[in-house]
Design a protein around this motif. Structure first.
Motif, mmCIF file in Angstrom:
data_model
loop_
_atom_site.group_PDB
_atom_site.id
_atom_site.type_symbol
_atom_site.label_atom_id
_atom_site.label_comp_id
_atom_site.label_asym_id
_atom_site.label_seq_id
_atom_site.Cartn_x
_atom_site.Cartn_y
_atom_site.Cartn_z
ATOM 1 N N GLY A 71 6.762 8.457 60.560
ATOM 2 C CA GLY A 71 5.938 7.546 61.664
ATOM 3 C C GLY A 71 4.951 7.179 61.712
ATOM 4 N N LEU A 72 3.657 7.751 61.546
ATOM 5 C CA LEU A 72 2.892 7.753 61.439
ATOM 6 C C LEU A 72 2.228 6.625 60.282
ATOM 7 C CD1 LEU A 72 0.638 10.344 62.214
ATOM 8 C CD2 LEU A 72 1.232 8.403 64.134
ATOM 9 N N CYS A 73 3.031 6.357 59.174
ATOM 10 C CA CYS A 73 2.876 5.273 58.185
ATOM 11 C C CYS A 73 2.903 3.997 58.570
ATOM 12 C CB CYS A 73 3.372 6.148 56.774
ATOM 13 S SG CYS A 73 3.097 4.918 55.157
ATOM 14 N N ALA A 74 4.308 4.069 59.011
ATOM 15 C CA ALA A 74 4.969 2.916 59.648
ATOM 16 C C ALA A 74 4.584 2.951 60.636
ATOM 17 C CB ALA A 74 6.747 3.112 60.350
ATOM 18 N N LEU A 75 4.187 3.213 61.297
ATOM 19 C CA LEU A 75 3.237 2.401 62.846
ATOM 20 C C LEU A 75 1.914 1.543 61.913
ATOM 21 C CD1 LEU A 75 2.377 2.483 65.629
ATOM 22 C CD2 LEU A 75 0.896 4.150 65.645
ATOM 23 N N GLY A 76 1.385 3.281 60.782
ATOM 24 C CA GLY A 76 -0.201 1.883 60.499
ATOM 25 C C GLY A 76 0.326 0.655 59.797
ATOM 26 N N THR A 77 1.771 0.405 59.302
ATOM 27 C CA THR A 77 1.909 -0.356 58.504
ATOM 28 C C THR A 77 2.366 -1.615 59.193
ATOM 29 O OG1 THR A 77 3.387 0.894 56.970
ATOM 30 C CG2 THR A 77 4.062 -1.513 56.961
ATOM 31 N N LEU A 78 3.436 -1.310 61.139
ATOM 32 C CA LEU A 78 3.533 -2.310 61.733
ATOM 33 C C LEU A 78 2.204 -2.728 62.679
ATOM 34 C CD1 LEU A 78 5.542 -3.308 63.612
ATOM 35 C CD2 LEU A 78 4.628 -1.424 65.112
ATOM 36 N N ILE A 79 1.155 -1.877 63.064
ATOM 37 C CA ILE A 79 -0.516 -2.708 62.642
ATOM 38 C C ILE A 79 -0.307 -3.779 62.125
ATOM 39 C CG2 ILE A 79 -2.486 -1.684 63.398
ATOM 40 C CD1 ILE A 79 -1.713 0.435 64.857
ATOM 41 N N PHE A 136 8.017 3.581 56.601
ATOM 42 C CA PHE A 136 9.110 5.370 56.722
ATOM 43 C C PHE A 136 9.214 6.034 56.335
ATOM 44 C CE2 PHE A 136 12.084 8.175 58.355
ATOM 45 C CZ PHE A 136 11.753 8.215 59.774
ATOM 46 N N LEU A 137 9.966 5.475 54.612
ATOM 47 C CA LEU A 137 10.747 6.469 53.728
ATOM 48 C C LEU A 137 9.524 6.958 52.514
ATOM 49 C CD1 LEU A 137 13.791 3.550 53.474
ATOM 50 C CD2 LEU A 137 13.668 6.068 54.716
ATOM 51 N N ALA A 138 8.898 6.456 52.389
ATOM 52 C CA ALA A 138 8.079 6.318 51.560
ATOM 53 C C ALA A 138 7.315 7.772 51.640
ATOM 54 C CB ALA A 138 7.039 5.399 51.006
ATOM 55 N N ALA A 139 6.480 7.843 53.142
ATOM 56 C CA ALA A 139 5.597 8.188 52.875
ATOM 57 C C ALA A 139 5.900 9.892 52.539
ATOM 58 C CB ALA A 139 4.964 8.164 54.688
ATOM 59 N N PRO A 140 6.812 10.357 53.894
ATOM 60 C CA PRO A 140 7.158 12.188 53.747
ATOM 61 C C PRO A 140 7.260 12.074 51.951
ATOM 62 C CG PRO A 140 8.332 10.666 55.583
ATOM 63 C CD PRO A 140 8.154 9.453 54.192
ATOM 64 N N LEU A 141 6.887 11.410 51.225
ATOM 65 C CA LEU A 141 7.258 11.991 49.590
ATOM 66 C C LEU A 141 5.858 11.627 49.403
ATOM 67 C CD1 LEU A 141 10.875 10.977 48.484
ATOM 68 C CD2 LEU A 141 9.545 12.770 49.362
ATOM 69 N N THR A 142 5.320 10.411 49.358
ATOM 70 C CA THR A 142 4.093 10.308 48.540
ATOM 71 C C THR A 142 2.804 10.970 49.396
ATOM 72 O OG1 THR A 142 3.319 8.140 49.969
ATOM 73 C CG2 THR A 142 4.528 7.839 48.294
ATOM 74 N N ALA A 176 0.869 6.218 49.598
ATOM 75 C CA ALA A 176 2.055 5.378 50.116
ATOM 76 C C ALA A 176 1.624 4.049 50.163
ATOM 77 C CB ALA A 176 1.620 5.971 51.857
ATOM 78 N N GLY A 177 0.457 4.008 49.825
ATOM 79 C CA GLY A 177 -0.165 1.875 50.182
ATOM 80 C C GLY A 177 0.614 1.631 49.017
ATOM 81 N N MET A 178 0.712 1.749 47.658
ATOM 82 C CA MET A 178 0.639 2.032 47.059
ATOM 83 C C MET A 178 2.154 1.432 46.884
ATOM 84 S SD MET A 178 -0.835 4.568 43.938
ATOM 85 C CE MET A 178 -0.227 3.828 42.319
ATOM 86 N N VAL A 179 3.404 1.639 47.862
ATOM 87 C CA VAL A 179 4.875 1.325 48.078
ATOM 88 C C VAL A 179 4.552 0.042 49.083
ATOM 89 C CG1 VAL A 179 6.805 2.855 49.082
ATOM 90 C CG2 VAL A 179 5.646 3.330 48.044
ATOM 91 N N THR A 180 3.535 0.779 49.410
ATOM 92 C CA THR A 180 4.340 -0.809 51.027
ATOM 93 C C THR A 180 3.413 -1.708 50.694
ATOM 94 O OG1 THR A 180 1.662 0.112 52.166
ATOM 95 C CG2 THR A 180 4.117 1.118 52.779
ATOM 96 N N GLY A 181 2.134 -2.025 49.640
ATOM 97 C CA GLY A 181 1.531 -3.229 49.362
ATOM 98 C C GLY A 181 2.403 -3.712 49.164
ATOM 99 N N ALA A 182 3.433 -3.031 47.713
ATOM 100 C CA ALA A 182 4.146 -3.692 46.553
ATOM 101 C C ALA A 182 4.973 -4.426 46.994
ATOM 102 C CB ALA A 182 5.054 -2.300 45.296
ATOM 103 N N VAL A 183 5.763 -3.575 48.415
ATOM 104 C CA VAL A 183 6.849 -4.233 49.276
ATOM 105 C C VAL A 183 6.858 -5.512 49.440
ATOM 106 C CG1 VAL A 183 8.813 -2.995 50.434
ATOM 107 C CG2 VAL A 183 8.028 -1.583 49.048
ATOM 108 N N LEU A 203 -4.377 -0.106 56.019
ATOM 109 C CA LEU A 203 -3.174 1.046 57.138
ATOM 110 C C LEU A 203 -2.523 1.713 57.385
ATOM 111 C CD1 LEU A 203 -3.786 -2.070 59.888
ATOM 112 C CD2 LEU A 203 -5.732 0.127 59.308
ATOM 113 N N SER A 204 -1.417 1.420 56.369
ATOM 114 C CA SER A 204 -0.055 2.242 55.708
ATOM 115 C C SER A 204 -0.697 3.825 55.186
ATOM 116 C CB SER A 204 0.608 1.757 55.431
ATOM 117 O OG SER A 204 0.333 1.040 53.647
#
Length: 406
Positions: free
Chosen positions: A304-312, A324-330, A338-345, A384-385
């Motif tokens: 949730g907090l990773c998704a919030l940062g990504t949303l901002i 949201f899906l990556a953060a609990p594992l990364t 998590a930033g490596m995943v969100t940045g690439a996506v 931010l993510s």
């Protein structure tokens, strides 16, 4: 309120300089101010006088490329930047460029104009241009290696805040620019104690430039070299040239190495992994229901907090979902953020155009431009993510501990 002057206070009529001998070469060290038209004029006068057969400048290869090829950023491989963990370095460089743009807009003279004119005039006359400064990325990494993780974080945040601020440059900053350079002034603007910054930022670079001068002057067989350096480096470089020469190659290799962080390799990510997994396992031992509740809490908090940062950061909805899906594992994997995943996506979903690359330096000069430009926004999404996931790790860990101790 009185308006700031259209240009910085004038520099002295003559910039400081001194002469040194390096083997068969005679070197003129010219100390310049990076926001002074007088420095530009004196550099021009000395080179146009025809007394020199080589010109050395306080630039590294990457800064030289940015100076001579404004479109160099268009060739940047963003996937490689993300994969190799170089986002923080690129963001710091862009923020530094934004700070330079502020200076240019306020004082109608671009910082480092004396370096630019030195390069241009030397190339027009067919003189070798000697790049003697250390790579800015190495300097950043050596600074980080001297600091604890919290100081590194606050330093980076302070650097971005200071450099991206829309406020006018103060008189104190202008005075510092007369003595040092943009890099030093940017750090000095917010650093409370420069003791841990002085060695990698100034003293090491003095040694590096002295060694590089020895090496480059010999390589090109120059007899008379003009070295254009910041006034704050003049005394240090002269002192290092006066010292016993030693092996300049060995000196350069030593100063280009990146030492481990001050407190040794960080064990914090592995400690977090052990504590969280241990807490989840202990929850299942006590009760399967408690164990699954803790797992669900970990997923919701970190995701949730990773998704919030990504949303901002203004990311694509699918990028937010990926965060949201990556953060609990990364957050449990020390080698993947998590930033490596969100940045690439985000990069895959919203590929930047050629125009985004060409406008990158201009857009990075304003806070809104970081969200507007697709290249810069990839970096914002990454940062931010990552921040959201890091905060989620702390909040989730505390939540698990409280549930187990209740």
């Amino acid at each position: 309120m009185p308006q700031p002057p259209s240009a910085p206070p004038s520099a002295p009529a003559a910039q400081p300089q001194c002469e040194r001998t390096i083997g068969a070469a005679r070197v003129t060290l010219l100390g310049t101010a990076h926001v002074s038209r007088v420095s530009v004029a004196q550099v021009s006068r000395l080179i146009e006088g025809g007394d020199y057969d080589a010109v050395a400048v306080e630039l590294c290869r990457s800064r030289f490329a940015a100076l001579t090829d404004p479109q160099a950023l268009a060739g940047m491989d963003l996937f490689s930047v993300i994969r190799q963990g170089r986002v923080y370095m690129v963001v710091a460089n862009l923020a530094l460029a934004a700070y330079q743009q502020r200076l240019a807009d306020q004082f109608d003279i671009e910082p480092g104009a004396e370096q630019r004119i030195a390069v241009r005039l030397a190339q027009e006359r067919g003189l070798p241009v000697l790049l003697i400064d250390r790579e800015i990325g190495v300097t950043f990494r050596r600074i980080a290696a001297r600091l604890g993780w919290w100081r590194r974080t606050t330093l980076f945040a302070g650097l971005l805040t200071a450099l991206l601020s829309g406020e006018k440059v103060t008189a104190d900053e202008v005075e510092r620019l007369k003595e040092g350079d943009v890099l030093e002034t940017a750090f000095a603007e917010f650093a409370q104690d420069r003791e841990d910054l002085f060695v990698p930022l100034i003293a090491e670079r003095d040694r590096y430039m002295a060694a590089k001068l020895r090496l480059e002057a010999q390589r090109v067989g120059a007899r008379r070299v003009l070295a254009v350096v910041g006034a704050g480096h003049l005394a240090g470089i002269a002192r290092d040239l006066d010292a016993a020469p030693g092996d300049p190659q060995a000196c350069l290799r030593d100063l280009e190495q990146v030492p481990p962080p001050r407190r040794g390799p960080s064990v914090l990510p592995w400690l977090v992994l052990v504590l969280v997994l241990g807490g989840l396992a202990w929850g299942f031992v006590q009760s399967p229901q408690l164990g699954w509740d803790l797992v669900l809490s970990w997923v919701l908090i970190t995701g949730g907090l990773c998704a919030l940062g990504t949303l901002i950061a203004g990311a694509h909805p699918l990028t937010i979902a990926a965060g949201f899906l990556a953060a609990p594992l990364t957050t449990l994997h020390p080698a993947i953020g998590a930033g490596m995943v969100t940045g690439a996506v985000e990069l895959w979903l919203r590929a930047p155009s050629v125009g985004d690359f060409s406008r990158l330096r201009t857009d990075a000069a304003t806070l809104g431009g970081w969200w507007r430009n697709r290249v810069a926004r990839v970096f914002v999404v990454f940062l931010l993510s990552s921040l959201g996931a890091a905060l989620g790790t702390y909040v989730g860990g505390v939540h698990i501990a409280k549930r187990l101790l209740a």
